[in-house]
Scaffold this motif. Structure first.
Motif, short mmCIF file in Angstrom:
data_model
loop_
_atom_site.label_atom_id
_atom_site.label_comp_id
_atom_site.label_asym_id
_atom_site.label_seq_id
_atom_site.Cartn_x
_atom_site.Cartn_y
_atom_site.Cartn_z
N TYR A 48 0.84 -1.20 0.00
CA TYR A 48 0.00 0.00 0.00
C TYR A 48 0.87 1.25 0.00
CZ TYR A 48 -3.52 -3.33 1.65
OH TYR A 48 -4.36 -4.41 1.77
N VAL A 49 0.36 2.29 -0.63
CA VAL A 49 1.01 3.59 -0.52
C VAL A 49 0.74 4.11 0.89
CG1 VAL A 49 -0.99 4.87 -1.36
CG2 VAL A 49 1.30 5.77 -1.74
N ASP A 50 1.65 4.91 1.42
CA ASP A 50 1.55 5.34 2.82
C ASP A 50 0.23 6.04 3.14
OD1 ASP A 50 5.08 6.21 3.30
OD2 ASP A 50 4.01 4.30 3.42
N SER A 51 -0.32 6.78 2.18
CA SER A 51 -1.52 7.56 2.46
C SER A 51 -2.75 6.71 2.73
CB SER A 51 -1.80 8.52 1.30
OG SER A 51 -1.97 7.80 0.09
N VAL A 52 -2.73 5.43 2.35
CA VAL A 52 -3.90 4.58 2.58
C VAL A 52 -3.59 3.40 3.49
CG1 VAL A 52 -4.77 5.21 0.30
CG2 VAL A 52 -3.59 3.02 0.61
N LYS A 53 -2.34 3.26 3.86
CA LYS A 53 -1.95 2.13 4.71
C LYS A 53 -2.72 2.17 6.01
CE LYS A 53 2.30 1.25 4.10
NZ LYS A 53 3.78 1.32 4.13
N ASP A 54 -3.13 1.02 6.48
CA ASP A 54 -3.91 0.86 7.71
C ASP A 54 -5.35 1.32 7.58
OD1 ASP A 54 -1.00 1.89 9.58
OD2 ASP A 54 -1.64 -0.14 9.04
N ARG A 55 -5.75 1.82 6.42
CA ARG A 55 -7.15 2.20 6.21
C ARG A 55 -7.79 1.40 5.07
NH1 ARG A 55 -8.46 7.04 4.45
NH2 ARG A 55 -6.51 7.44 3.35
N PHE A 56 -7.02 1.06 4.06
CA PHE A 56 -7.53 0.32 2.92
C PHE A 56 -7.01 -1.11 2.98
CE2 PHE A 56 -8.02 4.14 -0.22
CZ PHE A 56 -8.79 4.80 0.72
N THR A 57 -7.83 -2.04 2.53
CA THR A 57 -7.44 -3.45 2.50
C THR A 57 -7.78 -4.05 1.15
OG1 THR A 57 -7.86 -3.66 4.89
CG2 THR A 57 -7.66 -5.69 3.61
N MET A 58 -6.77 -4.62 0.51
CA MET A 58 -6.97 -5.25 -0.80
C MET A 58 -7.03 -6.76 -0.63
SD MET A 58 -4.45 -5.14 -4.11
CE MET A 58 -4.79 -6.15 -5.56
N SER A 59 -7.91 -7.38 -1.38
CA SER A 59 -7.97 -8.83 -1.38
C SER A 59 -8.02 -9.33 -2.81
CB SER A 59 -9.20 -9.33 -0.60
OG SER A 59 -10.39 -8.82 -1.16
N ARG A 60 -7.41 -10.47 -3.03
CA ARG A 60 -7.38 -11.08 -4.35
C ARG A 60 -8.61 -11.95 -4.55
NH1 ARG A 60 -3.17 -11.08 -7.62
NH2 ARG A 60 -4.02 -12.96 -8.57
N PRO A 61 -8.88 -12.35 -5.81
CA PRO A 61 -10.00 -13.24 -6.06
C PRO A 61 -9.87 -14.54 -5.28
CG PRO A 61 -9.19 -12.32 -8.10
CD PRO A 61 -8.21 -11.94 -7.04
N SER A 62 -10.97 -15.05 -4.82
CA SER A 62 -10.98 -16.30 -4.09
C SER A 62 -12.25 -17.06 -4.40
CB SER A 62 -10.87 -16.05 -2.57
OG SER A 62 -11.99 -15.32 -2.11
N GLY A 63 -12.25 -18.32 -4.05
CA GLY A 63 -13.45 -19.12 -4.24
C GLY A 63 -13.86 -19.28 -5.68
N GLY A 64 -12.88 -19.20 -6.59
CA GLY A 64 -13.20 -19.40 -7.99
C GLY A 64 -13.80 -18.19 -8.68
N THR A 65 -13.88 -17.07 -7.97
CA THR A 65 -14.42 -15.86 -8.60
C THR A 65 -13.32 -15.12 -9.33
OG1 THR A 65 -14.01 -14.36 -6.74
CG2 THR A 65 -16.04 -15.66 -6.69
N ASN A 66 -13.69 -14.20 -10.16
CA ASN A 66 -12.74 -13.35 -10.88
C ASN A 66 -12.91 -11.91 -10.43
OD1 ASN A 66 -10.70 -14.20 -12.65
ND2 ASN A 66 -11.65 -13.20 -14.40
N ILE A 67 -13.03 -11.73 -9.12
CA ILE A 67 -13.27 -10.41 -8.55
C ILE A 67 -12.26 -10.15 -7.43
CG2 ILE A 67 -14.93 -8.88 -7.46
CD1 ILE A 67 -17.15 -10.69 -8.50
N ALA A 68 -11.59 -9.01 -7.51
CA ALA A 68 -10.75 -8.54 -6.42
C ALA A 68 -11.47 -7.38 -5.73
CB ALA A 68 -9.39 -8.07 -6.96
N TYR A 69 -11.12 -7.13 -4.49
CA TYR A 69 -11.80 -6.09 -3.73
C TYR A 69 -10.81 -5.12 -3.12
CZ TYR A 69 -15.80 -9.25 -3.97
OH TYR A 69 -16.82 -10.05 -4.42
N LEU A 70 -11.29 -3.91 -2.88
CA LEU A 70 -10.55 -2.92 -2.11
C LEU A 70 -11.51 -2.34 -1.09
CD1 LEU A 70 -7.81 -1.41 -1.85
CD2 LEU A 70 -8.85 0.44 -3.19
#
Length: 124
Positions: free
Chosen positions: A59-81
């Motif tokens: 993460y860039v410092d300005s969003v660290k500890d506030r934003f959380t990224m997750s990769r696709p899971s469970g066979g989906t093709n969707i990532a989240y922020l």
């Protein structure tokens, strides 16, 4: 091949919002994914990145500890922020893109396959 960001909207300072990045035409699990944003009058910046072999997102410092990224899971093709404790300076168009490489510091290509971004407005 495209990545489409969605889930933006108007949120009050201190609030939360979850953005989605939906991939089409390829398997997101095989690619490094990055989240970007462009605020009015500013250049686009990469705010988060997660490789296929990374244990944790970067993460860039300005969003660290506030934003959380997750990769696709469970066979989906969707990532989240996940955006938490948002601030007015988080107002921007958010988009996602892909790059080839095992992790964010070892990319073999630049980020591409840009789709339309989603606008996040932080205001009371």
């Amino acid at each position: 091949v495209q990545l489409q960001a969605s889930g933006g909207g108007l949120v009050q300072p201190g609030g939360s919002l979850r953005l989605s990045c939906t991939g089409s035409g390829f398997n997101m699990a095989l690619w490094t994914i990055g989240w970007f944003r462009q605020a009015p009058g500013k250049e686009r910046e990469r705010i988060s990145c997660m490789g296929t072999h990374d244990g944790s997102p970067e993460y860039v410092d300005s969003v660290k500890d506030r934003f959380t990224m997750s990769r696709p899971s469970g066979g989906t093709n969707i990532a989240y922020l996940m955006l938490k404790n948002v601030k007015p300076e988080d107002t921007a168009v958010y988009s996602c893109a892909r790059a080839w490489g095992p992790n964010c510091s070892d990319l073999k290509t630049g980020f591409g396959s840009w789709g339309r971004g989603t606008l996040v407005t932080v205001s009371s």
